[in-house]
Design an enzyme around this catalytic site. Structure first.
Site, PDB file in Angstrom:
ATOM      1  N   SER A 129       0.834  -1.202   0.000  1.00  0.00           N
ATOM      2  CA  SER A 129       0.000   0.000   0.000  1.00  0.00           C
ATOM      3  C   SER A 129       0.876   1.262   0.000  1.00  0.00           C
ATOM      4  O   SER A 129       0.509   2.275  -0.596  1.00  0.00           O
ATOM      5  CB  SER A 129      -0.957  -0.002   1.188  1.00  0.00           C
ATOM      6  N   ASP A 174       8.709  -3.135  -5.037  1.00  0.00           N
ATOM      7  CA  ASP A 174       7.302  -2.760  -4.929  1.00  0.00           C
ATOM      8  C   ASP A 174       6.978  -1.553  -5.811  1.00  0.00           C
ATOM      9  O   ASP A 174       5.952  -1.513  -6.492  1.00  0.00           O
ATOM     10  CB  ASP A 174       6.943  -2.457  -3.470  1.00  0.00           C
TER      11      ASP A 174
HETATM   12  C1  GAF Z   1       9.115  -5.444   1.118  1.00  0.00           C
HETATM   13  C2  GAF Z   1      10.100  -4.452   0.512  1.00  0.00           C
HETATM   14  F1  GAF Z   1       9.516  -3.219   0.392  1.00  0.00           F
HETATM   15  C3  GAF Z   1      10.602  -4.928  -0.856  1.00  0.00           C
HETATM   16  O1  GAF Z   1      11.587  -4.046  -1.337  1.00  0.00           O
HETATM   17  C4  GAF Z   1      11.143  -6.359  -0.777  1.00  0.00           C
HETATM   18  O2  GAF Z   1      12.415  -6.381  -0.183  1.00  0.00           O
HETATM   19  C5  GAF Z   1      10.157  -7.273  -0.046  1.00  0.00           C
HETATM   20  O3  GAF Z   1       9.741  -6.732   1.202  1.00  0.00           O
HETATM   21  C6  GAF Z   1      10.744  -8.637   0.202  1.00  0.00           C
HETATM   22  O4  GAF Z   1      10.945  -9.295  -0.996  1.00  0.00           O
HETATM   23  O5  GAF Z   1       7.953  -5.518   0.350  1.00  0.00           O
END
Ligand code: GAF
Length: 383
Positions: A129, A174
């Site tokens: 989010s 993300d």
């Molecule tokens: C969270 C983080 F924001 C991502 O960058 C990533 O490291 C993830 O955890 C784990 O794969 O969502």
């Protein structure tokens, strides 16, 4: 107009007594596979959800920002001096101020703006989010100001907002998913070069579905544990004399060279997870969707036993889904709670979800919520 878009537009009118100049949306994500590999310069394979955060926005004549959110039904205001000071604005509006800060730090003349935010991305469920909010705001401000920010460079700006303004040391996955994903595809991202490949991921045409179960397990120490996992990986890379764990070529030799068992487990997760992403991509390119199941399940075992980021609710959802016939299942996201995804026959979706819910009831865990996830589009103007 979707419900959430209509809510952002209506929220804008009631908070600011005017009509927005436009509406911009950015999605949450699930990660099909490749967990905690992004900050190790490795590979990830997320896809965007249909769940989105929508920002209704209009320019202001001076560099200040007024932000209303339906979630808290409050309006936060900040000016350029506050945006230029990382951490000055906290809470949910910190993500907005962080985007203004990242754009200004990169030399962009960010327009002042009124912004109204509505979202149907569940918060705190590990579905990004935060990245959806950053990406929607960034897309809105870039369009409003006619800023020359190539789409390929936007995820890094949104990540900087989160790393350096908000203070969460996340990787690039993300924000990349939220900005660069395409409907019907999973996004294969090389987190070192930032090269992407859109991998067709139309599970429905194979008679399959991706079940996402929000375990609603409370996030226990998620922030501190995330940062400590990241530190351990960086320390291990330094000890091994490689720029990042992505560069480990001989896993056995690397494990033999490391001083303690915990560090060895962390490294084994990252190195084997990178390989699982590459293997998953190969299978999907060949249209062998069902066969990715064992890779998903192996990824979960690695997160549970080697990276140690799962919790009982998550492990139970995975084992129950598998026992109920899923081809594969794993926790998705940073860990310590959040969501599980399972690859299932489309006509078994309800039965698998019901089996997980029954398992939770038996253990007196909070009832989970679930949905079938189809790959949606990345950030875009929607009105
Ligand atoms: C969270 C983080 F924001 C991502 O960058 C990533 O490291 C993830 O955890 C784990 O794969 O969502």
């Amino acid at each position: 107009m979707s419900d959430v878009t209509a809510r952002a537009a209506a929220g804008f009118s009631s908070a600011f007594g005017a009509e927005p100049a436009g509406l911009w949306a950015a999605p949450g994500r699930v990660n099909l596979i490749g967990e905690h590999t992004d900050y190790n310069d490795g590979f990830v394979l997320p896809f965007a959800l249909p769940h989105r955060t929508v920002v209704a926005a209009a320019p202001l004549p001076s560099p200040r920002w007024r932000v209303w959110s339906e979630q808290s039904d409050e309006t936060i205001e900040f000016d350029a001096a506050q945006a230029d000071q990382p951490g000055k604005i906290d809470g949910w509006a910190g993500y907005v101020a962080g985007v203004v800060w990242a754009l200004r730090s990169a030399g962009h003349d960010v327009p002042g703006a009124s912004l109204a935010v509505a979202s149907d991305v569940p918060a705190g469920a590990g579905l990004s989010s935060s990245a959806a909010l950053e990406s929607a705001v960034l897309t809105a401000l870039a369009d409003l100001g006619g800023l020359a920010v190539p789409v390929a460079e936007r995820p890094e700006l949104a990540q900087r907002a989160e790393n350096d303004y908000v203070g969460m040391p996340c990787g690039i996955m993300d924000q990349s998913a939220s900005i660069r994903a395409e409907a019907g595809h999973a996004l294969f991202l090389d987190c070192r070069t930032l090269e992407i490949e859109q991998i067709p991921f139309d599970v429905a045409s194979s008679g399959l579905a991706v079940l996402v179960v929000d375990t609603r397990a409370p996030h226990r120490h998620a922030g501190g544990e995330y940062a400590s996992r990241r530190r351990a990986c960086e320390e291990a890379a330094a000890l091994l004399g490689v720029p990042a764990l992505r560069d480990v070529e001989d896993l056995d030799a690397a494990l033999a060279a490391l001083p303690d068992e915990v560090m060895r487990r962390r490294v084994r997760h990252v190195v084997t997870e990178d390989q699982r992403v590459l293997d998953t991509v190969e299978l999907l390119r060949a249209g062998r969707v069902r066969e990715i199941g064992p890779l998903l399940t192996a990824s979960h075992a690695s997160m549970r036993d080697d990276f140690e980021i799962t919790v009982p609710e998550v492990d139970l959802a995975v084992s129950t889904a598998l026992a109920a016939g899923a081809y594969g299942a794993r926790m998705t996201g940073g860990g310590f709670g959040g969501c599980v995804l399972a690859l299932v026959d489309a006509d078994a979706l309800d039965a698998v979800a019901a089996a997980v819910a029954a398992g939770y009831a038996e253990r007196a865990f909070t009832a989970p919520v679930w949905f079938a996830a189809r790959p949606g589009a990345g950030a875009e103007r929607v009105g």
